[in-house]
Motif scaffolding. Structure first.
Motif, short mmCIF file in Angstrom:
data_model
loop_
_atom_site.label_atom_id
_atom_site.label_comp_id
_atom_site.label_asym_id
_atom_site.label_seq_id
_atom_site.Cartn_x
_atom_site.Cartn_y
_atom_site.Cartn_z
N ARG A 320 0.84 -1.27 -0.03
CA ARG A 320 0.09 0.00 0.12
C ARG A 320 1.04 1.34 -0.03
O ARG A 320 1.48 1.44 0.76
N TRP A 355 -1.89 -8.02 -3.39
CA TRP A 355 -3.05 -6.87 -3.26
C TRP A 355 -2.07 -5.58 -3.18
O TRP A 355 -1.04 -5.62 -2.51
N LEU A 357 -1.92 -1.30 -3.83
CA LEU A 357 -2.75 -0.08 -3.90
C LEU A 357 -1.84 1.29 -3.78
O LEU A 357 -1.10 1.33 -3.15
N ASN A 359 -2.63 5.42 -3.81
CA ASN A 359 -3.78 6.26 -3.53
C ASN A 359 -2.91 7.63 -3.16
O ASN A 359 -1.85 7.66 -2.66
N GLU A 405 -5.67 -8.22 -6.68
CA GLU A 405 -6.40 -6.96 -6.29
C GLU A 405 -5.71 -5.58 -6.80
O GLU A 405 -4.40 -5.67 -6.10
N LYS A 407 -5.60 -1.45 -7.04
CA LYS A 407 -6.33 -0.14 -6.91
C LYS A 407 -5.55 1.03 -7.15
O LYS A 407 -4.71 1.10 -6.82
N HIS A 409 -6.11 4.93 -7.08
CA HIS A 409 -7.06 6.21 -6.41
C HIS A 409 -6.28 7.52 -6.43
O HIS A 409 -5.18 7.32 -5.93
N GLU A 430 -9.70 -8.15 -9.51
CA GLU A 430 -10.49 -6.81 -9.43
C GLU A 430 -9.44 -5.71 -9.55
O GLU A 430 -8.45 -5.77 -9.19
N SER A 432 -9.63 -1.59 -9.82
CA SER A 432 -10.38 -0.24 -9.25
C SER A 432 -9.59 0.98 -9.82
O SER A 432 -8.59 1.07 -9.25
N ARG A 434 -9.90 5.01 -9.75
CA ARG A 434 -10.82 6.06 -9.50
C ARG A 434 -10.01 7.22 -9.37
O ARG A 434 -8.70 7.67 -8.92
N CYS A 535 -18.29 0.80 -5.20
CA CYS A 535 -16.94 0.98 -5.86
C CYS A 535 -15.81 1.04 -4.85
O CYS A 535 -14.83 0.61 -5.38
N GLY A 536 -16.37 1.62 -3.74
CA GLY A 536 -15.11 1.89 -2.58
C GLY A 536 -15.12 0.68 -1.58
O GLY A 536 -14.55 0.87 -0.77
#
Length: 537
Positions: A320, A355, A357, A359, A405, A407, A409, A430, A432, A434, A535-536
């Motif tokens: 992350r 995983w 992410l 952000n 996954e 993400k 963002h 998945e 995502s 955003r 979606c979040g």
């Protein structure tokens, strides 16, 4: 649990366990009582009933909600207590008589309003857990804390401790130390502004360690503050967020030197870095020292212009990265390549990562895994003139083979997704996206995931040729005018405010679905706020 079994368990334990108002207890009922959970009004003090000289052998005492005050009578009557939990109460102080509870193993004062601890706790030689989470009025620890020779856990998470006693190194059995304030050792011989890093060297049994206020740490005289902690599994390093203004060159240089010395042991599994304001990561930040690492969080690391070379960490599963404001490009260095390095046929980037992410990276523009060098090889019959070096590299490298996954963002300047992302990530379930305002297309990705979530991507125009996507959720994309090539699509979730633009391509998706599957495509329309929540997730 089935109701009958629950009733049976309650009946069997009724003599040993009590839940309710302690005022209803009578002395004759207390001889066999071992565990008490009581609830009192928030403004009341805790009053125990008369025991008529009955010997109480209560081992565990919980309170729910109140009270304001704890009287000495609690400790005088329950001298055999092993567990005392007063968390989430309005207790402001602890009587000195608590020192008589010599059998106490666990003392939980989380979320209370205590402002100090009595020195008498030094008598609690059997105390193993002292939990002081989020005690916002508590700003100092008594010297008695360093005399708790059996202490395993000292948890100060969320408690702003400014003054600590010297000598934490005496707690040889300590395995869990949460929100340990770090200092340079200034102050008198007994009380100081934080523990020096050298004082932690003797805590060899440590399994979880969270160091806060690292900007106050002084340069260590030795490098093995953490290295020899063979049992350490989770480490959090946290610097205090500064308000307005920037850090001086001396501050930046010192924090980089301190970070360089905090070399973790090879057995570390979980690492969290918060608000580091240096401009470069330490040299040990790679596969050599972090070979056992499974989880890594980098949050508010705002001054580093590059991400650390962690693509070759062999056991990393969770990554992350948030608030890396200075990063404009993520390239080969993130995977672990240096410029000019050859790619081996068996090289795997992020071999176990599941995983990922990103952000809050407002300046991130380019994401690639290889150097994009273009060579002019002459004009062919079809007019093609470019041969990318990255194509040759990607053919010999496995990328994110276990990623489930991803993400992305709040990365408003990111223009494109890496081409290899949709080719090598065969396990991806998945994706995502955003607030990627510059992203214009998501297309030509043969192994893109089953679930694709896209929100507030204002510049997005095309979603094409994604044969694996079975569920598509789109909201806040006013310019999305071209969607096709989704042969596996089963569910389409749309935002009501996009009805005008979706009318151009939804009929085509429905017709394709009827041709391939002989039935209508499931199309769902929801309010924007509901879709944002979905979606979040």
């Amino acid at each position: 649990m089935h109701d009958l079994l629950k009733q049976l368990a309650c009946n069997i334990s009724s003599e040993e366990c009590f839940i309710g108002d302690v005022q209803t207890l009578r002395g004759e009922n207390m001889s066999k009582l071992r565990r008490v959970t009581t609830a009192v009004s928030k403004k009341d003090k805790l009053v125990l009933p008369s025991m008529n000289k009955v010997e109480a052998k209560v081992r565990t005492f919980f309170t729910v909600h109140g009270p304001w005050r704890i009287e000495d009578t609690l400790f005088k009557r329950f001298l055999l207590l092993r567990v005392l939990v007063l968390n989430y109460t309005l207790v402001r102080s602890i009587p000195n008589y608590i020192g008589k509870l010599i059998h106490l193993r666990l003392l939980n004062l989380d979320y209370t309003r205590i402002s100090c601890l009595p020195e008498s706790i030094s008598s609690l030689k059997n105390l193993q857990v002292l939990s002081l989470r989020c005690c916002y009025d508590l700003h100092s620890l008594p010297s008695a804390v360093t005399l708790l020779s059996s202490l395993r856990c000292l948890d100060l998470l969320g408690t702003k401790i400014n003054q600590v006693p010297k000598g934490i190194g005496k707690l040889k059995l300590l395995t869990h130390l949460g929100d340990c304030p770090v200092g340079d050792g200034s102050g008198n011989a007994v009380i100081q502004d934080g523990w020096k890093l050298e004082e932690l060297s003797s805590l060899s049994q440590m399994r979880y360690l969270c160091l806060v206020k690292l900007e106050r740490a002084a340069h260590c005289s030795r490098n093995a503050v953490l290295t020899d902690k063979r049992h350490l599994q989770k480490l959090t390093l946290e610097w205090t967020k500064r308000g307005e203004g920037s850090y001086s060159k001396e501050d930046v240089s010192n924090t980089e030197k301190v970070f360089e010395q905090l070399i973790p042991p090879h057995n570390l599994e979980d690492l969290c870095i918060l608000r580091f304001f240096g401009q470069q990561y330490p040299t040990w930040f790679g596969a050599t020292c972090l070979s056992s690492l499974m989880s890594l969080i980098l949050r508010d690391v705002r001054s580093c212009m590059e991400l650390p070379p962690i693509g070759q960490l062999p056991n990393l599963k969770f990554l992350r990265i948030e608030g890396a404001h200075a990063v404009t490009k993520v390239g080969p260095e993130f995977v672990g390549f240096k410029k000019g390095d050859p790619v081996c046929n068996d090289f795997v980037a992020f071999p176990k990562l599941e995983w990922l992410l990103f952000n809050d990276m407002p300046n991130w523009e380019v994401w690639s895994f290889f150097e994009e060098e273009v060579a002019d090889d002459g004009m062919g019959e079809d007019g093609a003139a470019e041969i990318r070096k990255e194509d040759a590299q990607s053919a010999r490298l496995k990328l994110l083979p276990r990623l489930l996954e991803l993400k992305l963002h709040s990365c408003p300047k990111l223009r494109d997704l890496p081409r290899q992302l949709g080719k090598d990530t065969a396990c991806l379930k998945e994706l995502s996206l955003r607030k990627l305002n510059k992203l214009k297309a998501v297309e030509n990705c043969p192994v893109l995931p089953e679930v694709l979530l896209i929100g507030y991507c204002e510049g997005l125009e095309r979603i094409c040729n994604l044969p694996q996507v079975s569920e598509l959720r789109v909201f806040g994309c006013p310019n999305l005018c071209h969607v096709e090539g989704l042969g596996s699509l089963q569910q389409l979730w749309l935002d009501e405010d996009m009805q005008e633009v979706t009318s151009r391509w939804v009929p085509g998706l429905q017709e394709l679905h009827r041709q391939l599957h002989g039935e209508d495509l499931d199309v769902y329309t929801k309010q924007l706020t509901e879709q944002y929540t979905s979606c979040g997730r």
